[in-house]
Design a protein around this motif. Structure first.
Motif: not given
Lengths: 176, 161
Positions: B49-50, B54-56, B60-65
């Motif tokens: 899932l994107r 932070c679109q790239n 799973a990778d992102s720390h965005a809220e």
């Protein structure tokens, strides 16, 4: 005919340039919402001003209304806010707020300082309704019709142009 | 007596302080330890899932809220016993096909899926046709090969080094 063959690469280049040019003008941040034309999600949330009073989707059926997603921590909301206050003053359409992942205290303080354009604000502390509305960046603005169907979504701060050219004509046609 | 105690107190304080980072680490790791199998599935689905902020990155990778919220949503749905398909359907109903790192195959994405292959096949066809056409040309359509460096006849024509 054969003498025009040298134009083929030029034509190919023109097509490629058109595609790339169009691509440059697309904003990848603006994800088309699959929710447009679909019924708004079910909700029943307490109000920001009064934790004991709640608003549900059913309460708002039968009228055209605007849902404006905002938060006190959101800088772009502050940019958009005066326009919302001004638009609410014209009383053409009720604007409801969705206070997204905020604290009650900060939200109330923010409205107290900058003015409250909302008939009421839903208090969505954990962002669950935000997810149901497909919210990924605050502010976002939805127009919902009498049947409770989402007709329009704007991501990012509403500008005077968007309000005049898109939202106002839509509201007018939905209300007539 | 007091003077003797002081360094000890300081040492104790330092020891406690040095343990603090460990405490926060333990906090973050707790949910993983709670159910590693569930967490593995959460991560596997999240990696498809994107993250819309932070679109790239995947959620799973992102720390965005929002990514954290969506991961929690995935975890909650898995706990309720929902399948991966149901979770993906839930996400696309709200955020559209854009959230999928692997776009689904349908009419609007056909160009995306088959465009590159079609381009490659087209280019190979053009190459084959032009090579065949060239093979059929008579010899006098080609330039003479006198420019080749190993041709002794061409050597005198070159300026001396």
């Amino acid at each position: 005919m054969k003498s025009l063959k040298f134009l083929i690469p030029l034509a190919l280049f023109a097509v490629l340039a058109l595609f790339l040019g169009a691509g440059l003008n697309l904003n990848p941040r603006e994800v088309p919402s699959p929710l447009i034309g679909k019924p708004a999600p079910e909700f029943k949330l307490p109000q920001l001003h009064d934790a004991s009073a709640s608003i549900s989707r059913q309460d708002l059926l039968g009228k055209v209304w605007i849902l404006n997603v905002w938060a006190s921590w959101c800088v772009a909301c502050r940019e958009e806010h005066p326009l919302m206050v001004e638009y609410a003053r014209r009383k053409t359409v009720p604007i409801y707020g969705l206070n997204y992942k905020d604290t009650r205290e900060a939200g109330l303080q923010w409205l107290g300082r900058l003015g409250n354009p909302y008939v009421a604000s839903l208090f969505d502390v954990d962002g669950k309704l935000g997810i149901d509305f497909g919210v990924y960046g605050v502010p976002e603005t939805f127009v919902i019709d009498r049947q409770g169907v989402i007709r329009f979504k704007h991501i990012g701060p509403v500008t005077p142009d968007v309000l005049r050219d898109k939202i106002e004509p839509l509201i007018k046609s939905l209300q007539s | 007596m007091n003077k003797l105690l002081m360094p000890w107190r300081r040492l104790c304080a330092l020891l406690v302080l040095s343990l603090l980072p460990l405490a926060t680490l333990a906090n973050e790791a707790a949910p993983v330890a709670a159910d590693p199998a569930l967490e593995k599935r959460v991560m596997a689905i999240s990696a498809e899932l994107r993250c819309l902020v932070c679109q790239n990155q995947t959620i799973a990778d992102s720390h965005a809220e929002l990514a954290v919220d969506l991961r929690n949503q995935v975890r909650e749905m898995l706990r309720k016993g929902q399948s991966q398909d149901e979770i993906v359907a839930y996400m696309t109903a709200r955020y559209g096909d854009f959230v999928l790192y692997r776009p689904p195959l349908k009419q609007s994405t056909a160009l995306l899926w088959f465009g590159p292959a079609a381009l490659l096949i087209g280019a190979i066809l053009v190459l084959i046709i032009s090579l065949k056409r060239r093979a059929r040309l008579p010899d006098d359509q080609f330039e003479p090969e006198s420019e080749l460096p190993d041709d002794p006849a061409a050597a005198p024509a070159r300026p001396a080094p």
